[in-house]
Design a protein around this motif. Structure first.
Motif, short mmCIF file in Angstrom:
data_model
loop_
_atom_site.label_atom_id
_atom_site.label_comp_id
_atom_site.label_asym_id
_atom_site.label_seq_id
_atom_site.Cartn_x
_atom_site.Cartn_y
_atom_site.Cartn_z
N GLN A 72 51.78 99.10 66.03
CA GLN A 72 51.36 98.50 64.77
C GLN A 72 49.85 98.58 64.58
O GLN A 72 49.35 98.97 63.53
CB GLN A 72 51.76 97.02 64.71
CG GLN A 72 53.22 96.75 64.56
CD GLN A 72 53.47 95.29 64.24
OE1 GLN A 72 53.21 94.84 63.12
NE2 GLN A 72 53.96 94.55 65.22
N ARG A 76 48.09 100.55 61.75
CA ARG A 76 47.61 99.58 60.76
C ARG A 76 48.69 99.17 59.77
O ARG A 76 48.43 98.94 58.58
CB ARG A 76 46.38 100.11 60.02
CG ARG A 76 45.19 100.39 60.94
CD ARG A 76 43.98 100.87 60.15
NE ARG A 76 42.87 101.18 61.03
CZ ARG A 76 41.99 100.29 61.48
NH1 ARG A 76 42.11 99.03 61.13
NH2 ARG A 76 41.00 100.65 62.28
N GLU A 77 49.92 99.07 60.25
CA GLU A 77 51.01 98.56 59.42
C GLU A 77 52.11 98.02 60.32
O GLU A 77 52.26 98.46 61.46
CB GLU A 77 51.57 99.65 58.50
CG GLU A 77 52.30 100.77 59.23
CD GLU A 77 53.02 101.72 58.28
OE1 GLU A 77 52.45 102.04 57.22
OE2 GLU A 77 54.15 102.14 58.60
N GLN A 82 51.41 92.34 58.49
CA GLN A 82 51.80 91.88 57.16
C GLN A 82 51.86 90.36 57.11
O GLN A 82 51.43 89.73 56.13
CB GLN A 82 53.18 92.45 56.81
CG GLN A 82 53.53 92.35 55.33
CD GLN A 82 52.87 93.44 54.52
OE1 GLN A 82 52.97 94.61 54.86
NE2 GLN A 82 52.20 93.07 53.44
N ARG A 100 58.82 99.18 53.83
CA ARG A 100 57.52 98.51 53.81
C ARG A 100 56.55 99.12 54.83
O ARG A 100 55.34 99.11 54.63
CB ARG A 100 57.68 97.01 54.10
CG ARG A 100 58.25 96.20 52.97
CD ARG A 100 58.49 94.76 53.42
NE ARG A 100 59.55 94.66 54.42
CZ ARG A 100 59.91 93.52 55.03
NH1 ARG A 100 59.26 92.40 54.74
NH2 ARG A 100 60.89 93.52 55.91
N TRP A 101 57.12 99.62 55.92
CA TRP A 101 56.28 100.17 56.99
C TRP A 101 56.85 101.54 57.39
O TRP A 101 57.46 101.69 58.47
CB TRP A 101 56.28 99.21 58.19
CG TRP A 101 56.02 97.79 57.75
CD1 TRP A 101 54.94 97.31 57.08
CD2 TRP A 101 56.90 96.66 57.93
NE1 TRP A 101 55.07 95.97 56.84
CE2 TRP A 101 56.26 95.53 57.35
CE3 TRP A 101 58.15 96.49 58.54
CZ2 TRP A 101 56.83 94.27 57.35
CZ3 TRP A 101 58.72 95.23 58.54
CH2 TRP A 101 58.06 94.13 57.95
#
Length: 238
Positions: A72, A76-77, A82, A100-101
């Motif tokens: 992650q 950076r996701e 989040q 979303r990722w």
């Protein structure tokens, strides 16, 4: 033991932790261990702290948690980032297909991690980190598990924040003690230079500062070497 009993036991242990003054890493390790017991479906739990705006997994109940978190951070996701950014719980039961990722999800799936529950650790108006819960099974976290996780995250955030304050206080105390020690050593070195050369206090300080700059050595280290040398000479004269 039932799920409710597990949760009550973990919450009771966590409440007891709020009254202690343990080191930061010890506190976080125990919080992660309690979370595995408290949240149904959890295969692993990690605690991420936000330091200078950057996430860092301080403790993990098992090694795969740290691996997933590092993915992650690198991309950076992901649910942890989040949750911190939105200050809201993030849940996913099929990471491999999570839109979303799109970069993180498939990688987590290939690591055998398919469900994630990330809970922001909120204390008043700030986010101190996130509690990240992972499972190998798909759709591992039910609505009930999410609710229990959110209930657990509230006192967990307080325990983490308290441990951070304690750690910061200890660091500041150590820095102050070091600064006072350095000041005393520098004063001793100034006195030695004055006695040897007849210089004033300011002139003696300038001598030490110039030596520090010339040798690219901290002023306190220059002073300490001078004091130690003077002590050795004094012992040899006895």
């Amino acid at each position: 033991m039932s799920i409710e009993q597990d949760f009550r036991t973990a919450l009771g242990s966590l409440s007891g932790l709020l009254m202690t003054s343990q080191p930061l890493e010890t506190t976080l390790t125990r919080v992660a261990g309690f979370a595995v017991t408290a949240i149904p479906g959890a295969d692993g739990v990690g605690l991420t702290l936000i330091e200078a705006g950057q996430p860092d997994t301080i403790v993990a109940s098992t090694n795969f948690v740290r691996v997933v978190d590092e993915v992650q951070y690198r991309l950076r996701e992901g649910p942890c980032l989040q949750a911190v950014a939105d200050r809201r719980t993030q849940i996913c039961g099929s990471l491999g297909g999570e839109s979303r990722w799109p970069r993180f999800g498939p990688r987590a799936g290939r690591l055998g991690v398919h469900s994630a529950l990330s809970l922001p650790l909120l204390v008043t108006d700030r986010v101190v980190g996130a509690l990240n819960v992972y499972a190998h099974e798909q759709d591992a976290f039910t609505a009930s598990a999410v609710r229990l996780g959110e209930l657990f995250a509230e006192p967990a955030a307080v325990a983490v924040a308290n441990a951070q304050v304690l750690a910061q206080t200890q660091r500041l105390a150590a820095q102050l003690e070091s600064a006072l020690t350095n000041r005393a050593t520098i004063d001793q070195a100034i006195g030695i230079v004055m006695s040897r050369s007849g210089a004033s206090a300011q002139e003696a300080f300038d001598v030490l500062r110039e030596r520090s700059q010339r040798d690219h050595v901290k002023l306190a280290d220059v002073a300490r070497r001078l004091v130690e040398d003077a002590m050795r000479r004094a012992r040899h004269r006895r």
